[in-house]
Design a protein around this motif. Sequence first.
Motif, PDB file in Angstrom:
ATOM      1  N   VAL A 130     -10.740  -2.166  27.603  1.00 54.95           N
ATOM      2  CA  VAL A 130     -10.258  -0.750  27.992  1.00 54.95           C
ATOM      3  C   VAL A 130      -9.257  -0.161  27.295  1.00 54.95           C
ATOM      4  CG1 VAL A 130      -9.168  -1.694  29.971  1.00 54.95           C
ATOM      5  CG2 VAL A 130      -9.759   0.766  29.971  1.00 54.95           C
ATOM      6  N   THR A 131      -9.109   1.082  26.966  1.00 54.25           N
ATOM      7  CA  THR A 131      -8.010   1.685  26.155  1.00 54.25           C
ATOM      8  C   THR A 131      -7.840   3.080  26.963  1.00 54.25           C
ATOM      9  OG1 THR A 131      -7.163   2.441  24.096  1.00 54.25           O
ATOM     10  CG2 THR A 131      -9.567   2.834  24.567  1.00 54.25           C
ATOM     11  N   ARG A 132      -6.506   3.216  27.117  1.00 55.30           N
ATOM     12  CA  ARG A 132      -6.241   4.264  28.155  1.00 55.30           C
ATOM     13  C   ARG A 132      -5.246   5.554  27.383  1.00 55.30           C
ATOM     14  NH1 ARG A 132      -7.202   1.737  33.029  1.00 55.30           N
ATOM     15  NH2 ARG A 132      -7.079  -0.651  32.901  1.00 55.30           N
ATOM     16  N   TYR A 133      -5.719   6.684  27.548  1.00 50.23           N
ATOM     17  CA  TYR A 133      -5.387   7.666  27.142  1.00 50.23           C
ATOM     18  C   TYR A 133      -4.861   8.825  28.079  1.00 50.23           C
ATOM     19  CZ  TYR A 133      -6.251   6.466  22.392  1.00 50.23           C
ATOM     20  OH  TYR A 133      -6.376   5.773  21.073  1.00 50.23           O
ATOM     21  N   THR A 168       0.782  -1.187   0.046  1.00 48.63           N
ATOM     22  CA  THR A 168      -0.027   0.018   0.152  1.00 48.63           C
ATOM     23  C   THR A 168       0.973   1.261   0.257  1.00 48.63           C
ATOM     24  OG1 THR A 168       0.018   0.288   2.437  1.00 48.63           O
ATOM     25  CG2 THR A 168      -1.722  -1.104   1.541  1.00 48.63           C
ATOM     26  N   SER A 169       0.291   2.349  -0.102  1.00 51.10           N
ATOM     27  CA  SER A 169       0.854   3.653   0.279  1.00 51.10           C
ATOM     28  C   SER A 169       1.212   4.018   1.529  1.00 51.10           C
ATOM     29  CB  SER A 169       0.216   4.737  -0.358  1.00 51.10           C
ATOM     30  OG  SER A 169      -0.974   5.005   0.169  1.00 51.10           O
ATOM     31  N   TRP A 170       2.221   4.547   2.160  1.00 54.62           N
ATOM     32  CA  TRP A 170       2.507   4.875   3.405  1.00 54.62           C
ATOM     33  C   TRP A 170       1.494   5.645   3.929  1.00 54.62           C
ATOM     34  CZ3 TRP A 170       6.422   2.650   5.895  1.00 54.62           C
ATOM     35  CH2 TRP A 170       7.553   2.230   5.244  1.00 54.62           C
ATOM     36  N   ARG A 171       1.059   5.360   5.295  1.00 58.55           N
ATOM     37  CA  ARG A 171       0.139   6.060   6.104  1.00 58.55           C
ATOM     38  C   ARG A 171       0.816   6.450   7.321  1.00 58.55           C
ATOM     39  NH1 ARG A 171      -2.301   3.144   2.085  1.00 58.55           N
ATOM     40  NH2 ARG A 171      -4.604   2.746   2.476  1.00 58.55           N
ATOM     41  N   GLN A 172       0.441   7.517   8.150  1.00 58.94           N
ATOM     42  CA  GLN A 172       0.948   7.971   9.237  1.00 58.94           C
ATOM     43  C   GLN A 172       0.012   8.084  10.284  1.00 58.94           C
ATOM     44  OE1 GLN A 172       2.408  12.464   9.835  1.00 58.94           O
ATOM     45  NE2 GLN A 172       4.196  11.214   8.934  1.00 58.94           N
ATOM     46  N   ILE A 173       0.490   7.529  11.414  1.00 62.22           N
ATOM     47  CA  ILE A 173      -0.412   7.546  12.782  1.00 62.22           C
ATOM     48  C   ILE A 173       0.500   8.047  13.830  1.00 62.22           C
ATOM     49  CG2 ILE A 173       0.219   5.027  13.066  1.00 62.22           C
ATOM     50  CD1 ILE A 173      -2.657   4.670  14.128  1.00 62.22           C
ATOM     51  N   LYS A 174      -0.264   8.398  14.911  1.00 62.42           N
ATOM     52  CA  LYS A 174       0.725   9.236  16.049  1.00 62.42           C
ATOM     53  C   LYS A 174       0.183   8.110  17.147  1.00 62.42           C
ATOM     54  CE  LYS A 174      -0.458  12.983  18.380  1.00 62.42           C
ATOM     55  NZ  LYS A 174      -0.254  12.499  19.807  1.00 62.42           N
ATOM     56  N   THR A 175       1.211   7.781  18.192  1.00 63.57           N
ATOM     57  CA  THR A 175       0.695   7.176  19.308  1.00 63.57           C
ATOM     58  C   THR A 175       0.262   8.316  20.262  1.00 63.57           C
ATOM     59  OG1 THR A 175       3.195   7.474  19.915  1.00 63.57           O
ATOM     60  CG2 THR A 175       2.569   5.205  18.944  1.00 63.57           C
ATOM     61  N   ALA A 176      -0.332   7.539  21.302  1.00 58.43           N
ATOM     62  CA  ALA A 176      -1.026   8.754  22.305  1.00 58.43           C
ATOM     63  C   ALA A 176       0.246   9.372  23.165  1.00 58.43           C
ATOM     64  CB  ALA A 176      -1.886   7.874  23.301  1.00 58.43           C
ATOM     65  N   PRO A 177       0.037  10.506  23.719  1.00 53.15           N
ATOM     66  CA  PRO A 177       0.800  10.924  24.678  1.00 53.15           C
ATOM     67  C   PRO A 177       0.776  10.070  26.031  1.00 53.15           C
ATOM     68  CG  PRO A 177      -0.649  12.779  23.995  1.00 53.15           C
ATOM     69  CD  PRO A 177      -1.258  11.346  23.408  1.00 53.15           C
TER      70      PRO A 177
END
Length: 474
Positions: free
Chosen positions: A279-282, A149-158
């Motif tokens: 659960v997911t934690r930010y 695929t083409s490149w995607r960009q994603i950011k991890t949580a602070p």
Amino acid sequence: MKLIWISSLCITLTLWVVPIHAQSTQAKISKAKTPYTTASSWPDRIIVTPTEFPATSFSVTWRTDQTVKSPQLQIVKASPDARFDIRAKSLTATTQATSLSHGENSQGTFSYPANAQLSMVNYHQITINDLQPDTFYNYRVSGATEHWTSWRQIKTAPLQQSSDVEFLYFGDAQNGIYSHWPMILRRAWQQAPKAEFAIYAGDLVNEGANDHQWSNWLNSDPLIFSMISAVLVAGNHEYDWQVQHNSKKIWALSTLWQDQFALPLAPTLPPELQETVYVTRYPDIDIFVLNSEALGDVTLLDAQAQWLDHKLQNSTAKWRIVSMHHPVFSSCGMPLDTPGQDEPDVRAAFLPVFLKHNVDLILQGHDHTYSRGSIGTADDINKIAGPNEPKKVRSVFLTTVASPKTYPQKPNRWQEYRHYGVKLERIGENTPTYQIIKKTGNQLKYQSFTSDGKLYDGFILEKTKRDKTPYKFR
């Protein structure tokens, strides 16, 4: 915790009447012909989903045909270099051959008549760990050799608790998922391009065992799904009357759910609830996802309530948010000329836990209406929040819809729930919306917008301490 009204709308409980022809229009929308893309050796249906700790990890799922045996994911920390890809690390995904015409889980083996003519496919999943918090990463996935695929960009949580966090929340898409839903999804992303994640509060599709509908939903905007983590909630339409080999039908979660998505596990819960309760934690926000459908089994609801009670007891986040599909307090006036819908088993299982731990927001769907209400503290239990009337609250309950399929409000509003101390503070119908929620400092700011970008509703919650009692406010 203090609730401050920020909408310019009047507090008057004004209703918009659904036209008589609305139901027939919705039927035409749901049955309209839409395209279907068959799987190939090129990856498609790429979606990023959260882990419990999204500051250091995320999961990716994608689809190919069955010729693809060793799919890869490449990932590299984002940089300004033109050839950042030279330093990319390659990882091998796990592959599962998936029948679209049949499914198998702990409840049995099912046939899916809607997919009878569709060939088997391969789904590929991988969880990337040990990432740096608050960091952009570039990634891409493969199908057959050199089919990238083409490149995607994603950011991890602070990681820092003081970090600002913005996210999206949507009610049911369900109908018009090819024609109408993509516009609302894109409009929300345009307005909140820095959103860390998006909550989809169930009924993503109308028939959970129909792969044609999943094709429409997952292709509504492939770039958004591959760049913003999707917090997915199972609704009743992700379930289906599934046909067993002996022609007996059973109400069960479509096996396509777990084939298509990689979601956190809850090892202490029964198999029927896996990847639907998690659960997911930010930073300073814990998001708890529940399965309010739960096969209509009260024991499964109670098991989730015990799980949630334990998780909340050990949560150190200032803000605790629950998302589930069925509302604790229903606003749906269907069928017409009846008292409307209600979910007493859901309320009995979960409401005591919400109030015990003062869950801040409960984000719901299902009713195909808009409603907002709150339960106040002992001091403000009878107060209704208004533009110039802050209110100390324990929990705020929200129900929204993102679909062209809308229902009228029930005629008695929330009067049958008044003994719970809940006050209905905003209602509406025939109005699909999207929601932007932002945590900053000691505030949680909620805004709801119509599909043309106009502010529909909003408020701010203020809290100065991570206190489990509802009585210490600024």
